[in-house]
Design a protein around this motif. Sequence first.
Motif, PDB file in Angstrom:
ATOM      1  N   HIS A 292      49.306  12.997  21.031  1.00  0.00           N
ATOM      2  CA  HIS A 292      49.273  14.058  20.015  1.00  0.00           C
ATOM      3  C   HIS A 292      50.007  15.304  20.510  1.00  0.00           C
ATOM      4  CE1 HIS A 292      47.272  17.281  17.600  1.00  0.00           C
ATOM      5  NE2 HIS A 292      47.607  16.425  16.639  1.00  0.00           N
TER       6      HIS A 292
ATOM      7  N   LYS B  68      53.670  15.106  20.215  1.00  0.00           N
ATOM      8  CA  LYS B  68      54.118  14.971  18.821  1.00  0.00           C
ATOM      9  C   LYS B  68      54.412  13.531  18.401  1.00  0.00           C
ATOM     10  CE  LYS B  68      54.204  19.489  18.475  1.00  0.00           C
ATOM     11  NZ  LYS B  68      52.949  20.117  18.300  1.00  0.00           N
TER      12      LYS B  68
ATOM     13  N   HIS C 287      50.502  12.610  14.410  1.00  0.00           N
ATOM     14  CA  HIS C 287      50.324  13.785  13.545  1.00  0.00           C
ATOM     15  C   HIS C 287      48.888  14.302  13.628  1.00  0.00           C
ATOM     16  CE1 HIS C 287      50.560  16.445  10.118  1.00  0.00           C
ATOM     17  NE2 HIS C 287      49.561  15.789   9.549  1.00  0.00           N
ATOM     18  N   ARG C 288      47.925  13.344  13.655  1.00  0.00           N
ATOM     19  CA  ARG C 288      46.523  13.754  13.606  1.00  0.00           C
ATOM     20  C   ARG C 288      45.666  12.777  14.400  1.00  0.00           C
ATOM     21  NH1 ARG C 288      42.042  12.899   9.590  1.00  0.00           N
ATOM     22  NH2 ARG C 288      43.358  11.268   8.734  1.00  0.00           N
TER      23      ARG C 288
ATOM     24  N   GLN D  96      46.695   9.203  12.809  1.00  0.00           N
ATOM     25  CA  GLN D  96      47.767   9.157  11.825  1.00  0.00           C
ATOM     26  C   GLN D  96      49.073   9.444  12.548  1.00  0.00           C
ATOM     27  OE1 GLN D  96      46.852  11.680   8.540  1.00  0.00           O
ATOM     28  NE2 GLN D  96      48.501  10.901   7.274  1.00  0.00           N
TER      29      GLN D  96
ATOM     30  N   SER E 211      52.287   9.839  11.322  1.00  0.00           N
ATOM     31  CA  SER E 211      53.083  10.914  10.726  1.00  0.00           C
ATOM     32  C   SER E 211      52.310  11.490   9.546  1.00  0.00           C
ATOM     33  CB  SER E 211      54.447  10.388  10.264  1.00  0.00           C
ATOM     34  OG  SER E 211      54.287   9.523   9.163  1.00  0.00           O
ATOM     35  N   ARG E 212      52.817  12.575   9.040  1.00  0.00           N
ATOM     36  CA  ARG E 212      52.129  13.267   7.950  1.00  0.00           C
ATOM     37  C   ARG E 212      51.917  12.370   6.732  1.00  0.00           C
ATOM     38  NH1 ARG E 212      54.093  18.927   5.250  1.00  0.00           N
ATOM     39  NH2 ARG E 212      52.014  19.581   4.694  1.00  0.00           N
ATOM     40  N   HIS E 213      52.865  11.494   6.470  1.00  0.00           N
ATOM     41  CA  HIS E 213      52.814  10.673   5.264  1.00  0.00           C
ATOM     42  C   HIS E 213      52.419   9.226   5.533  1.00  0.00           C
ATOM     43  CE1 HIS E 213      54.415  14.023   3.051  1.00  0.00           C
ATOM     44  NE2 HIS E 213      55.380  14.144   3.956  1.00  0.00           N
ATOM     45  N   SER E 214      52.081   8.896   6.764  1.00  0.00           N
ATOM     46  CA  SER E 214      51.682   7.520   7.075  1.00  0.00           C
ATOM     47  C   SER E 214      50.192   7.306   6.792  1.00  0.00           C
ATOM     48  CB  SER E 214      51.992   7.176   8.530  1.00  0.00           C
ATOM     49  OG  SER E 214      51.194   7.939   9.388  1.00  0.00           O
TER      50      SER E 214
END
Length: 74
Positions: A19, A22, A25-26, A38, A40-43
Motif C-alpha cells: 500500500h 502504491k 489502492h486500499r 483493492q 486500484s480505485r476502480h477494481s
Amino acid sequence: MRTTPTTWTEADAWLTVLHQRKHLHRVEAHTDGTRTVQRSRHSRPWTLHHPVLALDWIEGLVRDIEQRDTEPRR
C-alpha cells in the motif's frame, strides 16, 4: 518450506508495504479478522479471510508487479 504458521501480522506487513508503495489502492482490516484489499480505485475489492489465503493473493500481486516491471518499454 515454512516451519511456522502464517499469521496476520506477516500478511499485514506485506499489505502495508504494498500500500505504501502504491501497488494497492486500499487495505482495510475488519473486526471479524478479515481484510479487504483493492488494487486500484476502480477494481473489484477482495476479501481475504485467512492469512494463508492473504499470502497467496499477495504472491500473485507481487508476480504481476515483477512481470510488469520486467516487460520491455516501448
